[in-house]
Enzyme design. Sequence first.
Site, mmCIF file in Angstrom:
data_model
loop_
_atom_site.group_PDB
_atom_site.id
_atom_site.type_symbol
_atom_site.label_atom_id
_atom_site.label_comp_id
_atom_site.label_asym_id
_atom_site.label_seq_id
_atom_site.Cartn_x
_atom_site.Cartn_y
_atom_site.Cartn_z
ATOM 1 N N LYS A 90 0.920 -1.374 0.106
ATOM 2 C CA LYS A 90 -0.059 -0.002 0.067
ATOM 3 C C LYS A 90 0.989 1.129 0.026
ATOM 4 O O LYS A 90 2.012 1.254 0.348
ATOM 5 C CB LYS A 90 -0.835 0.116 1.116
ATOM 6 C CG LYS A 90 -0.323 0.226 2.541
ATOM 7 C CD LYS A 90 0.062 1.453 3.017
ATOM 8 C CE LYS A 90 0.946 1.360 4.490
ATOM 9 N NZ LYS A 90 1.565 2.684 4.728
ATOM 10 N N ASP B 59 -2.990 -0.843 10.474
ATOM 11 C CA ASP B 59 -3.095 -0.643 9.258
ATOM 12 C C ASP B 59 -3.938 -2.071 8.627
ATOM 13 O O ASP B 59 -4.271 -2.279 7.509
ATOM 14 C CB ASP B 59 -1.869 -0.451 8.501
ATOM 15 C CG ASP B 59 -1.424 0.827 8.586
ATOM 16 O OD1 ASP B 59 -2.110 1.680 9.092
ATOM 17 O OD2 ASP B 59 -0.061 1.098 8.135
#
Length: 295
Positions: A18, A143
């Site tokens: 990401k 996350d």
Amino acid sequence: MDAAPMIHGTTVWPSPAKLNLFLYITGRRANGYHDLQTLFQFLDHGDELTITANNSGNITLSPALADVALEDNLIYKAAMALKNAAQSPLGADIQLHKVLPMGGGIGGGSSNAATTLVALNYLWQTGLSDDQLAEIGLALGADVPVFTRGFAAFAEGVGEELSAVEPEEKWYLVVRPAVSIATKDIFTHPQLMRNTPKRDLASLLTTPYENDCEKIVRSLYPEVDKQLSWLLQYAPSRLTGTGSCVFAEFSSRKDAQAVFAQLSDNVLAFVAQGRNVSPLRKTLADYQSAKIRPY
């Protein structure tokens, strides 16, 4: 007693990287956690997990990560957390093909944990919802929920308040300076800026993207500063997360590859495209629809 249901055969799952397209720190809580506003987007590049469910009740993981005990490995912790939450008697053999760096700010460990949760929830037929998987994931790392949910997201709070968004799926050149950065070291640094005014999403999307961690990381790590300065000659470039990875954005793969080709041979880097739907979510859908099958 009947055996618990499970999906038989060997399956292969992506564990994508990401980027934090922007990252602002808007405050610090009494417990030490920080309030953030950040924009997550996935990349079509990452690790890969090969998983075979079994009746053993045990979780095996190979290869072992250097300097990380099995009980501390996020893949193992995720598998055990799901096993406990679902009270599953099943086990799994997990093989990790690792390409994402640790301490890079591109979500390697969090993504591995999320892929483990999503894959085993399917293979063990435990039937937990996206919300339940996100809750288990949050206990493993801030996350992890964005990876389990699988959609590009605007995150607030400590990163757990997620709203689906669809930023442009640009091409990125991601460079890993030869240094590993611990998130804790940056978030506890006395010189870190923690008072960026909170803004609404519409305002954030229409102003140039920045990362509040970038200034302190560049001052502490000359390798990051050097690489970012080089990238900025060619395209808008920023730090992702707390680093160490930095990225430059391009409108085409050709443009990204042209700059990639100018990097020294000893520099770790890759070109990837942003994805608003995670490759993990697509793979899950393909298994569920039998578009792809275990082997």
